[in-house]
Enzyme design. Structure first.
Site, PDB file in Angstrom:
ATOM      1  N   ARG A   1       0.858  -1.190   0.000  1.00  0.00           N
ATOM      2  CA  ARG A   1       0.000   0.000   0.000  1.00  0.00           C
ATOM      3  C   ARG A   1       0.894   1.240   0.000  1.00  0.00           C
ATOM      4  NH1 ARG A   1      -3.373  -2.878  -1.626  1.00  0.00           N
ATOM      5  NH2 ARG A   1      -5.392  -3.384  -0.712  1.00  0.00           N
TER       6      ARG A   1
ATOM      7  N   HIS B   1      -0.720  -0.038  -9.889  1.00  0.00           N
ATOM      8  CA  HIS B   1      -1.372  -0.979  -8.958  1.00  0.00           C
ATOM      9  C   HIS B   1      -1.847  -2.224  -9.723  1.00  0.00           C
ATOM     10  CE1 HIS B   1      -3.711  -1.297  -4.938  1.00  0.00           C
ATOM     11  NE2 HIS B   1      -3.516  -2.513  -5.452  1.00  0.00           N
TER      12      HIS B   1
END
Ligand code: NDP
Ligand code: OXD
Length: 306
Positions: free
Chosen positions: A221, A269
């Site tokens: 993250r 991502h």
């Protein structure tokens, strides 16, 4: 049985069809405010209103491995939250991280730049013993990644909350093992869940402990990393660069310096994508198990936050 689907940024119909096929006769619908109560929910970054309305659920299934967005919400008490448990993600993560480590170690970025200029040049072979890789997080994804790296004969360090034993991986654990783990690593891979304990874990104080010429690969993250500290350590020469798949704000804002930094590689991502068919099969299997009163794997511990 009634299943509600509430997944931001996800095309709903194929999921509805998949759950409809798995449970013929079940009502499977996209959530809208005020929807009648359901038995199960399939979610990705749902709004608080969803949780406030659907308090009777028997299970909340997250269509990702990371539950940090869910843990920020007020969840209905006593309802199990279940994360994706691999579902085809660990092999993707092993590919991505192995690619990033090998690209850096073998200097393929340098060769690409040379070739672009029509240059036929050799670089001195480097010793993999000089490139120990440290994997933070030895869960479903981190274990697979560390085993894959060990297959390439890199020295592999691993760090987790509880003690582990993984063949070919030198495992450290807990706060007591953290500094030793960092000091033994040159390339650092982050595969931790985002929790209050791991927020900002890659900052000046920790990254400076990596061996000189360190390299950062963040696939967990964005909030695990303090962006300015990374840039400062690369610019000072202590770190050689980074490959980053996740960011504090996604999509990465156009003005963010990561886009243009010559030593930073950015991907959107994408290191381990949720695979729809595998995920539907896994979630449907767990719904069936819960219906039969059986335990399921991947239930999030609300105290640990993952
Ligand atoms: P797991 O929950 O299976 O593993 C988490 C690991 O982190 C465990 O080994 C755990 O230790 C360790 N850990 C947690 N907290 C601490 C701590 N405070 N100190 C040390 N170790 C800690 O998660 P997954 O492997 O399935 O996924 C990891 C993360 O990857 C997800 O949370 C998500 O954020 C990210 N992800 C990113 C994707 C992408 O495309 N970029 C795709 C999928 C996931 P222990 O084993 O002792 O519990
Ligand atoms: C996940 C992700 O957590 O895709 O599964 O980031």
């Amino acid at each position: 049985m009634r299943i509600l689907f509430c997944c931001t940024g996800t095309k709903a119909q194929p999921w509805l069809d998949g759950f409809g096929d798995a449970f013929p006769g079940a009502e499977v619908e996209v959530w809208s405010a005020g929807a009648p109560p359901a038995d199960y929910a399939v979610v990705w970054t749902p709004p608080q209103q969803f949780m406030d309305e659907q308090t009777q659920l028997k299970g909340i299934f997250n269509i990702g491995a990371g539950v940090d967005a869910l843990m920020k919400l007020r969840l209905p008490p006593g309802v199990p939250v279940v994360r994706l448990d691999d579902a085809g993600m660990s092999v993707q993560m092993a590919e991505y991280v192995s690619h990033a480590v090998i690209r850096h170690f073998r200097e393929f970025d340098g060769y690409e730049a040379d070739v672009a200029q029509g240059k036929w040049s050799y670089r001195k072979p480097r010793m993999r013993e000089d490139f120990p890789v440290g994997v933070m997080g030895l869960g479903v994804l981190g274990e697979r990644v560390s085993r894959a790296l060990a297959q390439f004969d890199f020295p592999v360090m691993g760090w987790s909350r509880s003690a582990k034993s993984i063949p070919g991986v030198h495992c450290f654990s807990g706060e007591a093992g953290f500094n030793k783990f960092l000091a033994a690593s040159r390339i650092l891979v982050c595969l931790l869940p985002l929790t209050p304990d791991t927020d900002n874990i890659m900052c000046q104080g920790t990254l400076a402990r990596l061996q000189p010429g360190g390299y950062v690969i963040n696939v967990a993250r964005g909030s695990h990393l303090v962006d300015d500290d990374l840039i400062a350590l690369i610019d000072s020469g202590h770190l050689a660069g980074a490959t980053l798949d996740v960011f504090r704000t996604e999509p990465l804002p156009a003005a963010h310096p990561f886009w243009r930094h010559p030593r930073i590689t950015v991907t959107p991502h994408t290191s381990a994508r949720t695979l729809r068919e595998e995920s539907i099969a896994q979630i449907a299997g767990k719904i069936a198990a819960l219906q039969d009163g059986e335990p399921v794997a991947g239930v999030v511990d609300p105290v640990r936050g993952y």
